[in-house]
Scaffold this motif. Structure first.
Motif, PDB file in Angstrom:
ATOM      1  N   GLU A  31      34.299 -61.183 -48.087  1.00 48.87           N
ATOM      2  CA  GLU A  31      34.748 -59.789 -48.166  1.00 48.87           C
ATOM      3  C   GLU A  31      35.603 -59.477 -46.933  1.00 48.87           C
ATOM      4  O   GLU A  31      35.170 -59.698 -45.806  1.00 48.87           O
ATOM      5  CB  GLU A  31      33.548 -58.825 -48.203  1.00 48.87           C
TER       6      GLU A  31
ATOM      7  N   GLY B 146      26.860 -53.198 -45.213  1.00 48.88           N
ATOM      8  CA  GLY B 146      27.195 -54.614 -45.346  1.00 48.88           C
ATOM      9  C   GLY B 146      25.993 -55.453 -45.786  1.00 48.88           C
ATOM     10  O   GLY B 146      24.838 -55.061 -45.593  1.00 48.88           O
TER      11      GLY B 146
ATOM     12  N   CYS C  83      34.050 -50.611 -51.181  1.00 50.89           N
ATOM     13  CA  CYS C  83      33.219 -51.742 -51.609  1.00 50.89           C
ATOM     14  C   CYS C  83      33.718 -52.286 -52.943  1.00 50.89           C
ATOM     15  O   CYS C  83      33.504 -53.444 -53.265  1.00 50.89           O
ATOM     16  CB  CYS C  83      31.770 -51.312 -51.711  1.00 50.89           C
TER      17      CYS C  83
ATOM     18  N   LEU D 100      25.521 -53.043 -51.367  1.00 52.62           N
ATOM     19  CA  LEU D 100      26.134 -53.830 -50.298  1.00 52.62           C
ATOM     20  C   LEU D 100      27.579 -54.212 -50.629  1.00 52.62           C
ATOM     21  O   LEU D 100      28.262 -53.497 -51.342  1.00 52.62           O
ATOM     22  CB  LEU D 100      25.244 -55.043 -50.020  1.00 52.62           C
TER      23      LEU D 100
ATOM     24  N   GLU E 270      27.935 -43.950 -37.786  1.00 50.14           N
ATOM     25  CA  GLU E 270      28.374 -43.456 -36.473  1.00 50.14           C
ATOM     26  C   GLU E 270      29.898 -43.292 -36.395  1.00 50.14           C
ATOM     27  O   GLU E 270      30.402 -42.554 -35.564  1.00 50.14           O
ATOM     28  CB  GLU E 270      27.873 -44.372 -35.349  1.00 50.14           C
TER      29      GLU E 270
ATOM     30  N   LYS F 152      20.552 -40.866 -41.694  1.00 50.86           N
ATOM     31  CA  LYS F 152      21.388 -41.298 -40.568  1.00 50.86           C
ATOM     32  C   LYS F 152      22.776 -41.647 -41.091  1.00 50.86           C
ATOM     33  O   LYS F 152      22.975 -42.682 -41.709  1.00 50.86           O
ATOM     34  CB  LYS F 152      20.803 -42.523 -39.851  1.00 50.86           C
TER      35      LYS F 152
ATOM     36  N   THR G  86      23.825 -44.680 -44.417  1.00 49.14           N
ATOM     37  CA  THR G  86      25.072 -44.827 -45.181  1.00 49.14           C
ATOM     38  C   THR G  86      26.225 -45.359 -44.329  1.00 49.14           C
ATOM     39  O   THR G  86      26.211 -45.262 -43.104  1.00 49.14           O
ATOM     40  CB  THR G  86      25.474 -43.467 -45.778  1.00 49.14           C
TER      41      THR G  86
HETATM   42  P1  NAD Z   1      27.207 -51.553 -41.843  1.00 53.33           P
HETATM   43  O1  NAD Z   1      26.196 -52.315 -42.620  1.00 53.33           O
HETATM   44  O2  NAD Z   1      27.657 -52.097 -40.542  1.00 53.33           O
HETATM   45  O3  NAD Z   1      26.680 -50.057 -41.529  1.00 53.33           O
HETATM   46  C1  NAD Z   1      26.203 -49.217 -42.539  1.00 53.33           C
HETATM   47  C2  NAD Z   1      25.139 -48.290 -41.958  1.00 53.33           C
HETATM   48  O4  NAD Z   1      24.044 -49.078 -41.516  1.00 53.33           O
HETATM   49  C3  NAD Z   1      25.598 -47.474 -40.746  1.00 53.33           C
HETATM   50  O5  NAD Z   1      25.050 -46.186 -40.800  1.00 53.33           O
HETATM   51  C4  NAD Z   1      24.992 -48.247 -39.581  1.00 53.33           C
HETATM   52  O6  NAD Z   1      24.757 -47.454 -38.447  1.00 53.33           O
HETATM   53  C5  NAD Z   1      23.699 -48.732 -40.194  1.00 53.33           C
HETATM   54  N1  NAD Z   1      23.119 -49.919 -39.556  1.00 53.33           N
HETATM   55  C6  NAD Z   1      23.753 -50.951 -38.953  1.00 53.33           C
HETATM   56  N2  NAD Z   1      22.866 -51.835 -38.467  1.00 53.33           N
HETATM   57  C7  NAD Z   1      21.626 -51.360 -38.773  1.00 53.33           C
HETATM   58  C8  NAD Z   1      20.305 -51.818 -38.529  1.00 53.33           C
HETATM   59  N3  NAD Z   1      20.069 -52.954 -37.877  1.00 53.33           N
HETATM   60  N4  NAD Z   1      19.273 -51.087 -38.981  1.00 53.33           N
HETATM   61  C9  NAD Z   1      19.492 -49.931 -39.657  1.00 53.33           C
HETATM   62  N5  NAD Z   1      20.728 -49.427 -39.886  1.00 53.33           N
HETATM   63  C10 NAD Z   1      21.787 -50.149 -39.462  1.00 53.33           C
HETATM   64  O7  NAD Z   1      28.427 -51.340 -42.847  1.00 53.33           O
HETATM   65  P2  NAD Z   1      29.866 -50.734 -42.538  1.00 53.33           P
HETATM   66  O8  NAD Z   1      30.676 -51.744 -41.840  1.00 53.33           O
HETATM   67  O9  NAD Z   1      29.731 -49.394 -41.942  1.00 53.33           O
HETATM   68  O10 NAD Z   1      30.408 -50.522 -44.027  1.00 53.33           O
HETATM   69  C11 NAD Z   1      31.117 -51.466 -44.712  1.00 53.33           C
HETATM   70  C12 NAD Z   1      30.250 -52.231 -45.685  1.00 53.33           C
HETATM   71  O11 NAD Z   1      29.599 -51.325 -46.572  1.00 53.33           O
HETATM   72  C13 NAD Z   1      31.069 -53.147 -46.568  1.00 53.33           C
HETATM   73  O12 NAD Z   1      30.414 -54.379 -46.701  1.00 53.33           O
HETATM   74  C14 NAD Z   1      31.114 -52.405 -47.903  1.00 53.33           C
HETATM   75  O13 NAD Z   1      31.341 -53.249 -49.018  1.00 53.33           O
HETATM   76  C15 NAD Z   1      29.783 -51.773 -47.911  1.00 53.33           C
HETATM   77  N6  NAD Z   1      29.740 -50.631 -48.846  1.00 53.33           N
HETATM   78  C16 NAD Z   1      29.062 -50.784 -50.029  1.00 53.33           C
HETATM   79  C17 NAD Z   1      29.039 -49.769 -50.967  1.00 53.33           C
HETATM   80  C18 NAD Z   1      28.277 -49.923 -52.264  1.00 53.33           C
HETATM   81  O14 NAD Z   1      27.956 -48.902 -52.880  1.00 53.33           O
HETATM   82  N7  NAD Z   1      27.974 -51.135 -52.708  1.00 53.33           N
HETATM   83  C19 NAD Z   1      29.705 -48.565 -50.696  1.00 53.33           C
HETATM   84  C20 NAD Z   1      30.379 -48.430 -49.484  1.00 53.33           C
HETATM   85  C21 NAD Z   1      30.389 -49.475 -48.559  1.00 53.33           C
END
Ligand code: NAD
Length: 497
Positions: free
Chosen positions: A384, A228, A283, A250, A177, A174, A148
């Motif tokens: 975004e 993301g 999001c 996403l 962080e 997980k 998440t």
């Molecule tokens: P992120 O994708 O960088 O990280 C999200 C999670 O993924 C974190 O726990 C991170 O540690 C994990 N992660 C990162 N790289 C990974 C990998 N290679 N393998 C497995 N896990 C990995 O996103 P962020 O910057 O923390 O959050 C912002 C994004 O989340 C924005 O794009 C937002 O729109 C989106 N978001 C979407 C919703 C939805 O329901 N559609 C809700 C909240 C946030």
């Protein structure tokens, strides 16, 4: 006081085998909030093994009994709401009323999921053969991996973890962080409610380490991810190698369309809340205003005046409207979008500069920013930003507004302000989005309705309401033949006339 987190494996709190940790800092003043173990594939492997062992008994417990534990966890969260909200506000910068709202969403989801334990419906249909009965039942899948984002540290995990559990799966989660401390309090509430050991396991760590190990693990059967779009694509391809069921939620680039007949004051209230609530880090945040006809002449001056009144500052201060961005890197990224917008002809009619003096200079603050004159096809029209930046575009009529709304890679939330029911329904039908609000902002999902998006926002699944129970369970079809003889289906049994 610094919070010391540990992994939660088999109901026990543990440090990392190699002793490595990472720090969590407050985005409001960069102070140290917590220290967490930096999980590796070794911790993930141990957690998955534990979750698999726990699956044998948890999956056989009647679903209504599983639901009762979830119900109790919701009651516990109610009593701890203020305490958890304070930690959430410190670690990720949410204003307190928004942090309490985040936890309330989990409480609502707990109660919904608890009763879903009495409703995991199958179906029956008449058999095509005599003396034969057909039905479906739902079965749990196995170990569910949950990954998440930080912006809803409890609400979004609860959308996944509660349905996964009530369906009979065990979980390895997980958390992000950036904000794992309040999430750990959420997990504790489930154990305090009587969850058997090993049913929910929490591994802290970085995405490319603990996260990637969870995605690759062969004994994780399904994976639900919020984050993301680029990371989501990676997870889809990596997780696909072990044929996991994968649900992706996403990014978004959410539009609000305002027609000339709209209630302007109502639209201003909704756009301000949608664009600058949670400092635009939702999001579903309103990222584009598409003003139709001449409505901008009445709308923009009011919007700009009200945006200038928004108070930027410490999220624990009740007078503050806009808190900090999650990190220095993210704040600088948001500002680089604004700079790019300027170079492409956009005009910042308010905001658009990093505060450099006073208490605001200690944290990662960015003011409510309105970018006017944003051109179709430009960076601020398409990408975004995930910060308090609203791009204003103009359209000659509703058809052009819908065309603009749909020309981004995402399709999460959307909104249309109008007094004309025909126009509202045209928007509902034609905007490419998983959610359309009429005369309301793009943010504010309710726990008992499906939530998710189309196109680059996901892969077709939904959270919220009744939808995730489909994802977290599998259908078994059952045929009972009570004819006492061999009856053959898939054979042409029909008699000739
Ligand atoms: P992120 O994708 O960088 O990280 C999200 C999670 O993924 C974190 O726990 C991170 O540690 C994990 N992660 C990162 N790289 C990974 C990998 N290679 N393998 C497995 N896990 C990995 O996103 P962020 O910057 O923390 O959050 C912002 C994004 O989340 C924005 O794009 C937002 O729109 C989106 N978001 C979407 C919703 C939805 O329901 N559609 C809700 C909240 C946030």
């Amino acid at each position: 006081m610094t919070i010391k987190l540990q992994h939660l494996i088999g109901g026990e709190s543990l440090d990392n085998g190699d002793g490595r940790t990472f720090e969590i800092h407050s985005p409001a003043d960069d102070s140290l909030v917590g220290i967490a173990p930096r999980g590796t594939s070794a911790e993930v492997d141990r957690a998955v093994k534990t979750a698999r062992e726990a699956f044998a008994t948890w999956s056989r417990m009647p679903a209504p009994a599983r639901g009762e534990i979830l119900m109790r966890s919701g009651r516990i969260l109610e009593t701890r709401k203020d305490e958890i909200a304070a930690v959430m506000g410190r670690e990720m910068g949410k204003r307190l009323e928004e942090a309490r709202g985040d936890i309330q969403e989990a409480i609502d989801t707990a109660y919904y999921a608890a009763t879903e334990g009495r409703r995991l419906f199958g179906r029956t249909a008449p058999s095509e053969l005599p003396n034969k009965f057909g039905m479906t039942i739902r079965r749990p899948i196995g170990v569910a991996g949950i990954i998440t984002a930080w912006n809803f540290p409890i609400a979004v995990p609860s959308w996944k973890i509660y349905p996964a559990l009530v369906c009979g799966n065990t979980v390895v989660w997980k958390p992000a962080e950036e904000a794992p401390c309040s999430g750990a309090m959420f997990a504790q509430a489930l154990y305090d409610a009587g969850l058997p050991k090993g049913v929910l396991n929490v591994i802290h760590g970085l995405g490319e380490e603990a996260g990637a190990s969870l995605v690759a693990h062969p004994n994780v059967s399904c994976l639900s991810f919020t984050g993301g779009t680029e990371v989501g694509k990676l997870i889809a391809s990596e997780g696909g190698k072990t044929l996991k069921h994968i649900s992706l939620e996403l990014g978004g680039k959410n539009p609000v369309i305002v027609l000339e007949d709209a209630d302007i004051d109502l639209a201003v209230d909704g756009i301000l809340w949608g664009a600058f609530g949670t400092a635009g880090q939702r999001c579903t945040a309103t990222s584009r205003l598409i003003a139709v006809g001449n409505v901008h002449e009445r709308l923009l001056p009011k919007l700009i005046a009200r945006a200038k009144e928004l108070v930027l500052g410490d999220p624990a201060d009740p007078k503050v409207n806009v808190g900090p961005l999650i990190s220095k890197e993210h704040r600088d990224r948001v500002h680089s979008f604004v700079e790019k917008g300027r170079s492409e002809g956009a005009v910042m009619v308010t905001g658009g500069a990093i505060p450099t003096e006073g208490p605001l200079a200690k944290g990662w603050f960015y003011p409510a920013t309105i970018a006017d004159n944003v051109k179709r096809g430009s960076t601020l029209a398409l990408r975004e930003v995930f910060g308090p930046v609203l791009s204003v575009l103009r359209a000659k009529d509703l058809d052009e507004a819908i065309e603009i709304a749909n020309e981004v890679e995402y399709g999460l939330s959307s909104s249309i302000y109008t007094a004309n029911v025909n126009a509202a329904f045209r928007g509902i039908e034609r905007i490419d989005a998983g959610i359309t609000y009429v005369n309301a902002p793009t943010i504010g999902a309710e726990a008992h309705f499906p939530f998710g998006g189309v196109k680059g926002t996901g892969n077709g699944h939904r959270e919220g309401g009744w939808a995730p129970y489909e994802f977290f369970s599998e259908v078994k079809t059952v045929y009972i033949d009570y004819s006492g003889g061999l009856q053959r289906a898939q054979i042409d049994n029909r008699l000739d006339d």
